[in-house]
Design an enzyme around this catalytic site. Structure first.
Site, PDB file in Angstrom:
ATOM      1  N   MET A  30       0.837  -1.201   0.000  1.00  0.00           N
ATOM      2  CA  MET A  30       0.000   0.000   0.000  1.00  0.00           C
ATOM      3  C   MET A  30       0.874   1.254   0.000  1.00  0.00           C
ATOM      4  O   MET A  30       0.403   2.354   0.300  1.00  0.00           O
ATOM      5  CB  MET A  30      -0.952  -0.002   1.190  1.00  0.00           C
ATOM      6  CG  MET A  30      -2.001  -1.098   1.110  1.00  0.00           C
ATOM      7  SD  MET A  30      -3.530  -0.737   1.996  1.00  0.00           S
ATOM      8  CE  MET A  30      -2.931  -0.519   3.670  1.00  0.00           C
ATOM      9  N   HIS A  34       9.120   1.013   3.498  1.00  0.00           N
ATOM     10  CA  HIS A  34      10.189   1.041   4.492  1.00  0.00           C
ATOM     11  C   HIS A  34      11.072  -0.192   4.298  1.00  0.00           C
ATOM     12  O   HIS A  34      10.895  -0.949   3.320  1.00  0.00           O
ATOM     13  CB  HIS A  34       9.614   1.107   5.911  1.00  0.00           C
ATOM     14  CG  HIS A  34       8.580   0.054   6.205  1.00  0.00           C
ATOM     15  ND1 HIS A  34       8.883  -1.289   6.300  1.00  0.00           N
ATOM     16  CD2 HIS A  34       7.239   0.157   6.434  1.00  0.00           C
ATOM     17  CE1 HIS A  34       7.792  -1.966   6.580  1.00  0.00           C
ATOM     18  NE2 HIS A  34       6.774  -1.131   6.652  1.00  0.00           N
ATOM     19  N   GLY A  36      11.168  -3.007   5.655  1.00  0.00           N
ATOM     20  CA  GLY A  36      10.450  -4.278   5.573  1.00  0.00           C
ATOM     21  C   GLY A  36      10.012  -4.569   4.153  1.00  0.00           C
ATOM     22  O   GLY A  36      10.199  -5.690   3.645  1.00  0.00           O
ATOM     23  N   HIS A  37       9.421  -3.574   3.488  1.00  0.00           N
ATOM     24  CA  HIS A  37       9.052  -3.747   2.085  1.00  0.00           C
ATOM     25  C   HIS A  37      10.280  -4.009   1.223  1.00  0.00           C
ATOM     26  O   HIS A  37      10.249  -4.836   0.307  1.00  0.00           O
ATOM     27  CB  HIS A  37       8.346  -2.489   1.569  1.00  0.00           C
ATOM     28  CG  HIS A  37       7.066  -2.158   2.242  1.00  0.00           C
ATOM     29  ND1 HIS A  37       6.937  -1.097   3.109  1.00  0.00           N
ATOM     30  CD2 HIS A  37       5.842  -2.747   2.189  1.00  0.00           C
ATOM     31  CE1 HIS A  37       5.695  -1.029   3.538  1.00  0.00           C
ATOM     32  NE2 HIS A  37       5.005  -2.022   3.012  1.00  0.00           N
ATOM     33  N   LYS A 148       4.935 -10.087   9.578  1.00  0.00           N
ATOM     34  CA  LYS A 148       4.328  -9.221  10.592  1.00  0.00           C
ATOM     35  C   LYS A 148       2.804  -9.318  10.534  1.00  0.00           C
ATOM     36  O   LYS A 148       2.129  -9.284  11.556  1.00  0.00           O
ATOM     37  CB  LYS A 148       4.773  -7.770  10.417  1.00  0.00           C
ATOM     38  CG  LYS A 148       4.163  -6.809  11.436  1.00  0.00           C
ATOM     39  CD  LYS A 148       4.799  -5.431  11.373  1.00  0.00           C
ATOM     40  CE  LYS A 148       4.443  -4.718  10.093  1.00  0.00           C
ATOM     41  NZ  LYS A 148       2.978  -4.382  10.016  1.00  0.00           N
ATOM     42  N   ASP A 149       2.267  -9.415   9.314  1.00  0.00           N
ATOM     43  CA  ASP A 149       0.827  -9.615   9.127  1.00  0.00           C
ATOM     44  C   ASP A 149       0.567 -11.124   9.027  1.00  0.00           C
ATOM     45  O   ASP A 149       0.201 -11.637   7.960  1.00  0.00           O
ATOM     46  CB  ASP A 149       0.357  -8.887   7.877  1.00  0.00           C
ATOM     47  CG  ASP A 149       0.576  -7.387   7.985  1.00  0.00           C
ATOM     48  OD1 ASP A 149      -0.064  -6.757   8.838  1.00  0.00           O
ATOM     49  OD2 ASP A 149       1.413  -6.851   7.233  1.00  0.00           O
ATOM     50  N   SER A 185       4.414   1.045   8.221  1.00  0.00           N
ATOM     51  CA  SER A 185       4.097   2.350   7.661  1.00  0.00           C
ATOM     52  C   SER A 185       3.372   3.220   8.676  1.00  0.00           C
ATOM     53  O   SER A 185       3.462   4.451   8.645  1.00  0.00           O
ATOM     54  CB  SER A 185       3.223   2.188   6.402  1.00  0.00           C
ATOM     55  OG  SER A 185       3.919   1.461   5.407  1.00  0.00           O
TER      56      SER A 185
END
Length: 281
Positions: A30, A34, A36-37, A148-149, A185
Site C-alpha cells: 500500500m 520502508h 520491511g518492504h 508481521k501480518d 508504515s
C-alpha cells in the site's frame, strides 16, 4: 523501471514476459515503503526474472472510522526505493481502475473471524479481493508477504489453495528497528513519547518467546505478554492471542507452528507484532 496505472497495460507486459519464459514475482504493497518492504522486493529480485511492486491503498480493506484518508503516501520516495531494490515495474492504479461499481468480493470463512478480523470485520474480505485481482492482473509465479501480518499471510495461503491460484506464496521475516520495534508504515503516526511507548510490543514478544522455550501452557505465556503491555500507560490492547499458525484457532498448548500475535493501539496507531514458536511437538 516502468510505472503503469492501468490493468490492460500490466496484463500485456506480464503476458509478454511469460511468453519470453521469464518468471514473475509480485510484492503487493500500500506504499509508504520502508525497510520491511525493501526486504520483500530484494528477495523477489533474487528469486525471479521480473519484479512487480503494486502500490495501491485498498479502500475495500478499511472499515468506518479507520485511517484510509490519513494513510501515509509518498509515491516519489516509493518509486526511488523500488528502483534501488531492483523492481522492473510499479503497478500504481487509481481506485476507479481497480473498482468500478464492484459487486464481487472474495471472502474466507473461519480464518478471518479471529484476531484482526474480530475488530476489523470487513478487512480480510478486502484483502482477499484485491490480492485476487492482483494475481489475475500480474500472473506472478511467486508473491511475497511479510510475517508481521501473520493472519493475512495464513489467509492468503489458504485462499490460494482453495481457489487454485497458480502462484507460490513466500512469507518473509519481520524487519525491526534497532531498538526492536517492528517496521510499519503506521509508525509515522507516533510522536516521540508514543514511539518510546511502542517498544512494549517488542518487549512482550521477546519475553513471550523466551518463556515459550520452556513453558508450554499458552495462557501463562499470553498473560506474561499482556502484563508487559499493560504496564505501559499509553498502550491499549486490541488483542493478544496464542493460536495455531495455519487455522488461527486458539490453542492451550504451545508447540511447533504456534503463533503468538498481538495488535496494540499506541495513540491512534494500531501496531502489530508476533512470533512463531518452532519447537518440538
Amino acid at each position: 523501471m516502468k510505472v503503469l496505472k492501468t490493468v490492460d497495460e500490466v496484463k500485456k507486459l506480464s503476458n509478454q514476459w511469460k511468453k519470453e519464459g521469464k518468471t514473475v514475482g509480485l510484492v503487493p504493497t500500500m506504499g509508504y515503503l520502508h525497510e520491511g518492504h525493501m526486504s520483500l522486493i530484494e528477495r523477489c529480485r533474487k528469486e525471479n526474472d521480473k519484479v512487480i511492486v503494486s502500490i495501491f491503498v485498498n479502500p475495500a480493506q478499511f472499515g468506518e472510522n479507520e485511517d484510509l484518508d490519513a494513510y501515509p503516501k509518498d509515491f516519489e520516495k516509493d518509486k526511488a526505493l523500488c528502483e534501488k531494490a531492483g523492481a522492473d515495474l510499479i503497478f500504481n492504479p487509481d481506485t476507479s481502475e481497480m473498482y468500478s461499481n464492484p459487486r464481487t468480493y472474495v471472502n474466507i470463512d473461519g480464518l478471518s473471524d479471529y484476531l484482526c478480523g474480530k475488530s476489523r470485520p470487513i478487512h480480510f474480505r478486502g484483502v482477499c479481493t484485491v490480492v485476487s485481482k492482483l494475481f489475475i492482473i500480474t500472473k506472478p509465479d511467486n508473491a511475497y508477504f511479510g510475517q508481521k501480518d501473520a493472519q493475512q499471510l495464513a489467509i492468503i495461503k489458504k485462499m490460494v489453495k482453495d481457489l487454485n491460484f497458480d502462484v507460490n506464496i513466500v512469507g518473509c521475516p519481520i524487519v525491526r528497528e534497532e531498538d526492536g520495534l517492528a517496521k510499519s508504515s503506521r509508525n509515522v503516526y507516533l510522536n516521540a513519547k508514543e514511539r518510546k511507548a511502542a517498544l512494549c510490543l517488542s518487549k512482550a514478544i521477546t519475553a513471550g518467546k523466551l518463556l515459550a522455550n520452556s513453558e508450554t501452557d499458552a495462557d501463562k505465556v499470553k498473560n506474561e505478554m499482556i502484563k508487559i503491555i499493560e504496564a505501559e500507560p499509553l498502550a491499549k490492547i486490541d488483542y493478544v492471542e496464542i493460536v495455531d499458525n495455519e487455522t488461527m484457532q486458539p490453542v492451550s498448548e504451545i508447540k511447533d507452528n504456534t503463533l503468538a500475535a498481538m495488535a496494540v493501539y499506541i495513540g491512534k496507531a494500531r501496531l502489530l507484532d508476533n512470533f512463531i514458536k518452532e519447537g518440538k511437538n
